[in-house]
Design an enzyme around this catalytic site. Structure first.
Site, mmCIF file in Angstrom:
data_model
loop_
_atom_site.group_PDB
_atom_site.id
_atom_site.type_symbol
_atom_site.label_atom_id
_atom_site.label_comp_id
_atom_site.label_asym_id
_atom_site.label_seq_id
_atom_site.Cartn_x
_atom_site.Cartn_y
_atom_site.Cartn_z
ATOM 1 N N ASP A 70 22.708 -4.311 16.480
ATOM 2 C CA ASP A 70 23.077 -2.914 16.222
ATOM 3 C C ASP A 70 21.908 -2.211 15.534
ATOM 4 O O ASP A 70 21.926 -1.981 14.328
ATOM 5 C CB ASP A 70 24.339 -2.907 15.342
ATOM 6 C CG ASP A 70 24.858 -1.501 15.093
ATOM 7 O OD1 ASP A 70 24.518 -0.586 15.861
ATOM 8 O OD2 ASP A 70 25.598 -1.329 14.103
HETATM 9 C C1 SPV Z 1 30.026 1.007 13.808
HETATM 10 O O1 SPV Z 1 31.194 0.667 14.038
HETATM 11 O O2 SPV Z 1 29.106 0.838 14.621
HETATM 12 C C2 SPV Z 1 29.687 1.636 12.532
HETATM 13 C C3 SPV Z 1 30.432 1.288 11.328
HETATM 14 O O3 SPV Z 1 28.728 2.388 12.506
HETATM 15 S S1 SPV Z 1 29.529 0.053 10.490
HETATM 16 O O4 SPV Z 1 29.419 -1.101 11.355
HETATM 17 O O5 SPV Z 1 30.266 -0.242 9.274
HETATM 18 O O6 SPV Z 1 28.196 0.602 10.179
HETATM 19 MG MG MG Z 2 27.477 2.241 14.124
#
Ligand code: SPV
Ligand code: MG
Length: 312
Positions: A70
């Site tokens: 991510d």
């Molecule tokens: C996501 O769900 O991608 C978010 C929330 O941005 S978090 O993973 O807490 O950053």
């Molecule tokens: Mg996110």
């Protein structure tokens, strides 16, 4: 800019709910089938039927299903395909995690594409591109300049064709180690820049930080201005209920990753069981049935329709 047709009403539902003071429960989806499961979930709690009000397209889970971290690494076009499949799989409004939104020009384009696809809104976070996931304690988290981020909000809002599409400003100050004064200052600035709602993020185990933010933000809104609806993502401080967050000033609560985490755990357990037992009988306990999948995806209904036609 090209002239675009206005999106259908599903897109307007999130704005309408927030305007009417309806609190929203939002849950993550990463695929059409997870969106179908989320949209059909319905439970009776003390005589009242409870459902999710909207769907969250998470960057974490959108990345994870592609097998990538991510880190704002996916090509938006491939994610757009998933977003369209999710929107097609539900009547509920869809809120898209837009990461940082990129630079302002890219964000304009993103808003127009999402609005045209009938998304209900987009959330962008005030970190520098490329962002790191907020829940990772190991990552350096760098905040964007407050003016640069405010201009991005303005440009995104100006690019939208309707008032219905929400541009939500997400505060990452707590994640980056800033104090509450700075987080409130940014919330006021982004509200003034035209953000339709504010999402405050925190990775503390206790909800205190976000609860204090909610009351400080409301108290700091200048006379004549309106406090924007507040969202939060209680992944780490998850002993507080959505209802309690609503009672403390939040309008939206996002369960941001749970459907993919559930599927991932079940997949790992089933893969191990298939190998350990050397057959699938034991794994069945962790699996939906084939009939479940037929029903979820409309296969059963399609066959029934065909049979009705044959028997006429
Ligand atoms: C996501 O769900 O991608 C978010 C929330 O941005 S978090 O993973 O807490 O950053
Ligand atoms: Mg996110």
């Amino acid at each position: 800019m090209h002239r675009l047709l206005p999106p259908p009403r599903q897109a307007a539902a999130l704005r309408a709910m927030l305007n009417s003071g309806h609190s929203v429960r939002v849950v993550e989806s990463h695929s059409a089938i997870s969106c179908m499961v989320a949209s059909r979930a319905s439970v009776n709690v003390c005589g009242t039927q409870r459902e999710f009000d909207a769907i969250w397209v998470s960057s974490l889970t959108s990345s994870a299903v592609r097998g990538i971290p991510d880190m704002e690494m996916y090509l938006f076009e491939s994610r757009m395909e998933t977003i369209r499949e999710i929107i097609d799989a539900t009547d509920k409004p869809v809120l898209v995690d837009g990461d940082t939104g990129g630079e302002a020009g890219a964000f304009e384009y993103l808003c127009r594409r999402l609005e045209r696809a009938s998304a209900g809104g987009v959330v962008i976070e005030d970190k520098r591109f490329p962002k790191r996931n907020s829940l990772s304690g190991e990552s350096a988290q760098e905040l964007e300049d407050i003016e640069v981020f405010s201009r991005k909000i303005k440009r995104g809002k100006a690019a939208c064709q309707t008032e219905d599409f929400l541009v939500v400003a997400r505060l990452e100050g707590f994640i980056a180690g800033a104090g509450i004064d700075e987080v409130v200052r940014r919330a006021l600035h982004y509200s003034e820049a035209g953000a339709d709602a504010i999402l405050v993020h925190s990775r503390q185990r206790s909800p205190e930080q976000v609860l204090e933010f909610a009351s400080r933000y409301r108290a700091a809104v200048p006379e004549g201005a309106v406090a924007k609806p507040l969202f939060c993502i209680p992944t780490t401080y998850n002993s507080i209920s959505a209802e309690q967050l609503f009672e403390n000033g939040f309008s939206g609560v996002i369960h941001a990753n749970h459907l993919l985490r559930a599927a991932h755990r079940a997949m790992r357990d089933v893969a191990a069981s298939l190998l350990t037992e050397d057959r699938s009988m034991e794994a069945d306990a962790f699996c939906s049935t084939i009939t479940d999948l037929f029903e979820e995806t409309g296969y059963t209904a399609a066959i029934e329709r065909n049979q009705r036609e044959i028997s006429v």
